[in-house]
Design a protein around this motif. Structure first.
Motif, PDB file in Angstrom:
ATOM      1  N   HIS A 109       0.823  -1.217   0.000  1.00 30.34           N
ATOM      2  CA  HIS A 109       0.000   0.000   0.000  1.00 30.34           C
ATOM      3  C   HIS A 109       0.853   1.262   0.000  1.00 30.34           C
ATOM      4  N   ALA A 110       2.160   1.126   0.211  1.00 28.42           N
ATOM      5  CA  ALA A 110       3.027   2.304   0.271  1.00 28.42           C
ATOM      6  C   ALA A 110       3.091   3.033  -1.063  1.00 28.42           C
ATOM      7  N   ARG A 111       2.802   2.332  -2.164  1.00 27.95           N
ATOM      8  CA  ARG A 111       2.892   2.994  -3.466  1.00 27.95           C
ATOM      9  C   ARG A 111       1.865   4.113  -3.618  1.00 27.95           C
ATOM     10  N   PHE A 112       0.791   4.030  -2.841  1.00 29.79           N
ATOM     11  CA  PHE A 112      -0.218   5.095  -2.911  1.00 29.79           C
ATOM     12  C   PHE A 112       0.271   6.397  -2.274  1.00 29.79           C
ATOM     13  N   LEU A 113       1.363   6.332  -1.539  1.00 28.66           N
ATOM     14  CA  LEU A 113       1.917   7.564  -0.978  1.00 28.66           C
ATOM     15  C   LEU A 113       2.409   8.508  -2.065  1.00 28.66           C
ATOM     16  N   ALA A 114       2.764   7.931  -3.233  1.00 25.49           N
ATOM     17  CA  ALA A 114       3.215   8.787  -4.335  1.00 25.49           C
ATOM     18  C   ALA A 114       2.115   9.752  -4.759  1.00 25.49           C
ATOM     19  N   ILE A 115       0.872   9.276  -4.738  1.00 22.08           N
ATOM     20  CA  ILE A 115      -0.247  10.150  -5.095  1.00 22.08           C
ATOM     21  C   ILE A 115      -0.434  11.226  -4.026  1.00 22.08           C
ATOM     22  N   SER A 116      -0.324  10.839  -2.765  1.00 19.47           N
ATOM     23  CA  SER A 116      -0.538  11.792  -1.669  1.00 19.47           C
ATOM     24  C   SER A 116       0.499  12.900  -1.679  1.00 19.47           C
ATOM     25  N   VAL A 117       1.775  12.547  -1.871  1.00 18.96           N
ATOM     26  CA  VAL A 117       2.810  13.584  -1.845  1.00 18.96           C
ATOM     27  C   VAL A 117       2.695  14.496  -3.059  1.00 18.96           C
ATOM     28  N   SER A 118       2.228  13.972  -4.189  1.00 15.58           N
ATOM     29  CA  SER A 118       2.057  14.818  -5.372  1.00 15.58           C
ATOM     30  C   SER A 118       0.929  15.824  -5.158  1.00 15.58           C
ATOM     31  N   VAL A 119      -0.201  15.356  -4.604  1.00 18.31           N
ATOM     32  CA  VAL A 119      -1.322  16.261  -4.338  1.00 18.31           C
ATOM     33  C   VAL A 119      -0.930  17.293  -3.278  1.00 18.31           C
ATOM     34  N   ALA A 120      -0.201  16.851  -2.246  1.00 18.14           N
ATOM     35  CA  ALA A 120       0.225  17.781  -1.198  1.00 18.14           C
ATOM     36  C   ALA A 120       1.151  18.850  -1.762  1.00 18.14           C
ATOM     37  N   TRP A 121       2.069  18.468  -2.644  1.00 23.33           N
ATOM     38  CA  TRP A 121       2.964  19.453  -3.265  1.00 23.33           C
ATOM     39  C   TRP A 121       2.163  20.484  -4.059  1.00 23.33           C
ATOM     40  N   LEU A 122       1.187  20.013  -4.822  1.00 22.43           N
ATOM     41  CA  LEU A 122       0.374  20.937  -5.612  1.00 22.43           C
ATOM     42  C   LEU A 122      -0.421  21.886  -4.715  1.00 22.43           C
ATOM     43  N   LEU A 123      -0.988  21.373  -3.630  1.00 16.49           N
ATOM     44  CA  LEU A 123      -1.782  22.212  -2.737  1.00 16.49           C
ATOM     45  C   LEU A 123      -0.912  23.247  -2.012  1.00 16.49           C
ATOM     46  N   VAL A 124       0.253  22.841  -1.548  1.00 13.96           N
ATOM     47  CA  VAL A 124       1.141  23.799  -0.876  1.00 13.96           C
ATOM     48  C   VAL A 124       1.589  24.884  -1.854  1.00 13.96           C
TER      49      VAL A 124
END
Length: 514
Positions: free
Chosen positions: A212-227
């Motif tokens: 399930h760790a591969r889904f962290l790639a999506i989270s960090v990408s969305v977080a970068w865009l939001l910041v």
């Protein structure tokens, strides 16, 4: 002396009376009273009134003579002073100029009633119009502190308070706003408790599978865009004044920070179990785990996250950079199995530095010559820092599932007994067996490092250590026998499992007594 009669309601400003003489003396009873214009005041206050008629003290005209008409007298005329009986009240006529800013307005005449005249031969009376003296301001008033007025309440709040005072029912919208206003701090802390509960659930979920760790790639990408969008929209530091911002800006601010908090909570609480298992509490790599734990708790504190962390771009960028680096250390082995831990570490550092720079520099500057040089220097510095501090970063996702030391070993490679303390007299040989879970693949070579009182005694390479073990794990076995044993055995011993690049995977310790 008689007091002056009270001023008529129609009277003009007191400045007009103060300019009038008390006892004019016309040269002749037959001559009309001269018009005495008042000194002009600045145009900001309009024109000053003009005295049209002033009664005199001379005796009346000869019998049968027509009374003279005062110059500028109002319509209908006014009796000359000589025609009035002694003891009558003289009138002073003032011509009021039209109000400033009112074009086409006509002048207005007003009459002031004067006190009755005394009989001739009496003492002269004081007919000066006297204004009451202004009271002196107390010294305490000048030194009184300035009180800042509270902001005006909105119509909704006033209506809610009025409805509550009168006991009449409120509409749902007003009641909800009044409730949130009274209990907003309690609700924020309640949401913090909810976020901690959600984090505990994520920790439990993370222990069920590394994939399930591969889904962290999506989270960090969305977080970068939001910041990135957050600080482009709202700015940083003192520019984020949402106390007086319009409602739409405050709503967007709260929505974006709420989404960011949930992303950070999901990522950080998912990472904690993996870093906790890879770290050793008596080794330097525990500090990185404590840093991640502090970041995870900080992401649940709504007031601190909104008003401190997301207010300053530098703090928010550092927070994001630490989270991104920790995530990539786990995401890269999940996406690219059998990747060497050192390569994963350096790649994560490189991407984190680039992500940090994009949050501070415009995209146009990144493609200029100076921007490219800056990125190269920053990337080199970040990669060098990661390599120099690799010993304090756990080599996730590898971790020890079991580790022990004993005096003998079974035919299947397991220890006959594991000890934490033994007497030096029974030691003929010492054997260590460790099982290392490698969910990210066999990208690293592992080794045992024996230490006595902190001094290295033996470094055994994996070629002589690896034996068949449980599925999904690497079993390593090493031993100290004969001449490899030091003369003095008493003291504190450790057996470390390290990667070929010096990262500590796990440790087991035991004591030898005398």
């Amino acid at each position: 002396m008689k007091q002056p009669a009270p001023r008529s309601p129609d009277a003009s400003a007191p400045e007009a009376h103060a300019n009038a003489p008390s006892r004019p003396s016309p040269p002749s009873s037959s001559a009309p009273t001269a018009v005495q214009p008042k000194a002009r005041v600045p145009d900001a206050f309009g024109e000053a009134p003009t005295i049209v008629y002033m009664p005199g003290d001379e005796p009346g005209p000869a019998p049968g003579a027509a009374p003279p008409r005062a110059a500028g007298a109002p319509h209908g005329g006014a009796a000359a002073p000589g025609d009035r009986e002694r003891g009558a009240i003289d009138d002073v006529t003032l011509r009021m100029p039209p109000r400033a800013g009112a074009p086409g307005a006509e002048p207005e005449d007003r009459t002031l009633k004067m006190p009755a005249r005394q009989a001739r031969g009496a003492e002269p009376e004081d007919r000066t119009l006297k204004m009451p003296a202004r009271q002196a301001r107390a010294a305490e008033e000048d030194d009184a502190p300035t009180v800042k007025a509270e902001p005006k309440a909105s119509f909704v709040e006033l209506d809610a308070e009025a409805a509550e005072a009168e006991g009449r029912p409120q509409d749902f919208k007003s009641a909800a706003r009044a409730f949130f206003k009274r209990h907003h701090k309690k609700l924020w802390w309640l949401h913090t408790a909810y976020a901690l509960s959600l984090g505990a659930f994520v920790v439990t979920f993370a222990q069920k599978g590394f994939q399930h760790a591969r889904f962290l790639a999506i989270s960090v990408s969305v977080a970068w865009l939001l910041v990135l969008l957050f600080f482009r929209l709202f700015g940083t530091g003192a520019r984020q004044d949402f106390a007086t911002a319009w409602r739409g800006a405050r709503l967007r601010f709260l929505v974006m920070t709420y989404v960011l908090k949930n992303l950070y909570q999901g990522m950080l609480f998912f990472l904690l179990p993996f870093y906790w298992k890879s770290a050793s509490l008596d080794a330097p790599n525990r500090w990185f785990v404590l840093l991640l734990g502090a970041c995870a708790v900080l992401s649940t504190l709504d007031l601190v996250f909104d008003r401190v962390l997301m207010r300053w771009k530098t703090l928010a960028s550092v927070f994001y950079g630490v989270t991104l680096f920790a995530c990539l250390n786990l995401v890269i082995p999940a996406l690219l199995p059998n990747t060497r831990t050192l390569y994963t570490l350096l790649s994560a550092a490189l991407v984190s530095v680039l992500g940090f720079c994009t949050l501070h520099l415009p995209f146009g500057a990144l493609w200029s010559r100076v921007g490219v040089v800056f990125l190269v220097v920053a990337a080199a510095a970040g990669v060098g820092l990661a390599y120099g501090t690799r010993e304090i970063i756990p080599p996730v996702p590898m971790h020890l599932s079991s580790a022990a030391v004993g005096p003998s070993i079974l035919p299947d490679g397991r220890l006959a007994m594991s000890v934490k303390s033994l007497h030096f007299s029974v030691i003929r040989e010492l054997r260590a067996v460790t099982d290392v879970v490698v969910p990210g693949g066999d990208g690293d070579r592992l080794l045992h490092v024996w230490r006595h009182e902190g001094r290295e005694v033996l470094r055994a390479p994996e070629e002589t250590l690896r034996v068949p073990g449980p599925e999904g794990a690497v079993r390593l076995k090493s031993q100290l026998v004969g001449g490899s044993l030091p003369r003095k055995l008493a003291g504190h011993w450790t057996v470390d499992v390290e990667t070929q690049d010096g990262q500590l995977v796990g440790r087991t310790a035991f004591e030898v007594t005398e």
